[in-house]
Scaffold this active site. Structure first.
Site, PDB file in Angstrom:
ATOM      1  CE  LYS A  12      -4.189  -1.308   2.680  1.00 17.08           C
ATOM      2  NZ  LYS A  12      -4.847  -0.998   3.968  1.00 17.08           N
ATOM      3  CG  ASP A  68     -10.450   0.458   8.477  1.00 14.60           C
ATOM      4  OD1 ASP A  68      -9.297  -0.291   8.506  1.00 14.60           O
ATOM      5  OD2 ASP A  68     -11.572   0.081   9.046  1.00 14.60           O
ATOM      6  CG  PHE A 148      -6.170  -8.183  -1.439  1.00 15.44           C
ATOM      7  CD1 PHE A 148      -6.143  -7.165  -2.151  1.00 15.44           C
ATOM      8  CD2 PHE A 148      -6.950  -7.905   0.043  1.00 15.44           C
ATOM      9  CE1 PHE A 148      -6.547  -5.853  -1.924  1.00 15.44           C
ATOM     10  CE2 PHE A 148      -7.238  -6.580   0.299  1.00 15.44           C
ATOM     11  CZ  PHE A 148      -6.951  -5.501  -0.649  1.00 15.44           C
ATOM     12  N   GLY A 149      -8.245 -10.715  -0.911  1.00 15.57           N
ATOM     13  CA  GLY A 149      -9.781 -10.552  -0.106  1.00 15.57           C
ATOM     14  C   GLY A 149     -10.860 -11.004  -0.676  1.00 15.57           C
ATOM     15  CE1 TYR A 150     -15.269 -11.401   2.551  1.00 11.28           C
ATOM     16  CE2 TYR A 150     -13.982  -9.455   2.972  1.00 11.28           C
ATOM     17  CZ  TYR A 150     -14.600 -10.519   3.368  1.00 11.28           C
ATOM     18  OH  TYR A 150     -14.596 -10.735   4.541  1.00 11.28           O
ATOM     19  CG  ASP A 151      -9.866  -8.198  -5.155  1.00 13.76           C
ATOM     20  OD1 ASP A 151     -10.618  -7.202  -4.841  1.00 13.76           O
ATOM     21  OD2 ASP A 151      -8.562  -7.930  -5.283  1.00 13.76           O
ATOM     22  CE  LYS A 171      -8.856  -4.172  -5.963  1.00 13.12           C
ATOM     23  NZ  LYS A 171      -8.444  -5.047  -4.884  1.00 13.12           N
ATOM     24  CG  HIS A 176     -12.677   0.133  -2.507  1.00 15.97           C
ATOM     25  ND1 HIS A 176     -12.203  -0.467  -3.289  1.00 15.97           N
ATOM     26  CD2 HIS A 176     -11.984  -0.324  -1.294  1.00 15.97           C
ATOM     27  CE1 HIS A 176     -11.557  -1.604  -2.933  1.00 15.97           C
ATOM     28  NE2 HIS A 176     -11.566  -1.469  -1.511  1.00 15.97           N
ATOM     29  NE  ARG A 177      -6.725  -0.307  -1.540  1.00 18.18           N
ATOM     30  CZ  ARG A 177      -7.364  -1.270  -1.053  1.00 18.18           C
ATOM     31  NH1 ARG A 177      -7.741  -1.204   0.226  1.00 18.18           N
ATOM     32  NH2 ARG A 177      -7.733  -2.367  -1.738  1.00 18.18           N
TER      33      ARG A 177
HETATM   34  P1  IMP Z   1      -7.880  -2.715   4.721  1.00 17.09           P
HETATM   35  O1  IMP Z   1      -8.371  -1.989   5.778  1.00 17.09           O
HETATM   36  O2  IMP Z   1      -7.544  -2.077   3.420  1.00 17.09           O
HETATM   37  O3  IMP Z   1      -6.685  -3.667   5.243  1.00 17.09           O
HETATM   38  O4  IMP Z   1      -9.002  -3.706   4.464  1.00 17.09           O
HETATM   39  C1  IMP Z   1      -9.715  -4.748   5.565  1.00 17.09           C
HETATM   40  C2  IMP Z   1     -10.398  -5.820   4.656  1.00 17.09           C
HETATM   41  O5  IMP Z   1     -11.248  -5.536   3.652  1.00 17.09           O
HETATM   42  C3  IMP Z   1      -9.429  -6.572   3.678  1.00 17.09           C
HETATM   43  O6  IMP Z   1      -8.498  -7.660   4.731  1.00 17.09           O
HETATM   44  C4  IMP Z   1     -10.095  -7.354   3.031  1.00 17.09           C
HETATM   45  O7  IMP Z   1     -10.547  -8.443   3.570  1.00 17.09           O
HETATM   46  C5  IMP Z   1     -11.284  -6.225   2.663  1.00 17.09           C
HETATM   47  N1  IMP Z   1     -10.895  -5.343   1.326  1.00 17.09           N
HETATM   48  C6  IMP Z   1     -10.441  -4.146   1.449  1.00 17.09           C
HETATM   49  N2  IMP Z   1     -10.175  -3.651   0.141  1.00 17.09           N
HETATM   50  C7  IMP Z   1     -10.300  -4.683  -0.502  1.00 17.09           C
HETATM   51  C8  IMP Z   1      -9.982  -5.038  -2.187  1.00 17.09           C
HETATM   52  O8  IMP Z   1      -9.586  -3.924  -2.697  1.00 17.09           O
HETATM   53  N3  IMP Z   1     -10.625  -6.080  -2.719  1.00 17.09           N
HETATM   54  C9  IMP Z   1     -10.958  -7.304  -1.600  1.00 17.09           C
HETATM   55  N4  IMP Z   1     -11.039  -7.240  -0.366  1.00 17.09           N
HETATM   56  C10 IMP Z   1     -10.738  -5.909   0.272  1.00 17.09           C
END
Ligand code: IMP
Length: 192
Positions: A12, A68, A148-151, A171, A176-177
């Site tokens: 990040k 966050d 990663f995550g829910y992608d 992406k 959102h980021r």
């Molecule tokens: P963080 O606050 O950016 O660390 O996100 C917290 C959690 O939200 C991550 O561990 C993922 O489970 C989910 N998340 C946040 N952003 C993404 C994304 O861009 N793709 C998929 N999952 C996400």
């Protein structure tokens, strides 16, 4: 101006660094030798972003920001939301989180969801919240191997692919980021 990014996530930090205006010298927590974990104890995404930024500002008196994020699903009343990272419990497990969501949504027609990022910026004690949201739907089975995550289960509106089928560059232009970051950069560019 020096600006601390209150994140331990090296990827990040690198991504954000590449997008910052040249007048900003971005420092990571390791650059300032801050190795403690900041516990995310708030019940909202905004609250946790502010908590992390305020912790660093209080300790260093230096300008800083923290982010966050989470996935909010309409049919689950906004869950997993602030608990996205550990939705299926400890230890943090992306696959288990995603399977829990698929299970909870099985047989449910309303698949609307959005990802949200909040960046909390503190400049000379003044706080700013920058929000980025991307709307989409949750599909019924995983697709794609990137990210990663829910992608693998999130398809942004207007797109035929999941986030996990897009490459990082695609992406990170619509995420959102990225949207939250653009808002924060425009605040930084307009500081007096
Ligand atoms: P963080 O606050 O950016 O660390 O996100 C917290 C959690 O939200 C991550 O561990 C993922 O489970 C989910 N998340 C946040 N952003 C993404 C994304 O861009 N793709 C998929 N999952 C996400």
């Amino acid at each position: 101006m020096k600006l601390i990014f209150a994140s331990q996530n090296k990827n990040k930090v690198l991504e954000v660094k590449s997008l910052m205006p040249p007048s900003i010298e971005l420092l990571s927590l390791s650059d300032i030798h801050f190795n403690e974990d900041i516990e995310e104890t708030e019940s909202t995404i905004e609250g946790n972003a502010l908590l992390k930024a305020r912790t660093i500002y209080t300790k260093t008196q230096m300008n800083c920001f923290a982010d966050d994020s989470g996935l909010l699903i309409d049919a689950l009343d906004g869950s997993p939301g602030v608990y996205s990272a550990r939705y299926a419990g400890e230890p943090k497990n992306d696959e288990a989180n995603l399977q829990k969501v698929l299970h909870q949504l099985s047989g449910i027609e309303n698949r609307k969801a959005h990802f949200k990022t909040v960046m909390a910026l503190i400049i000379n004690g003044k706080e700013f919240l920058c929000e980025g949201i991307i709307n989409g739907t949750i599909i019924s089975a995983k697709k794609g191997a990137n990210g990663f995550g829910y992608d693998p289960i999130f398809v942004p509106n207007g797109c035929s692919k999941t986030f996990a089928e897009l490459d990082l560059k695609e992406k990170s232009t619509i995420s959102h980021r990225a949207l939250a970051l653009q808002k924060m950069i425009s605040i930084l560019n307009n500081l007096e």
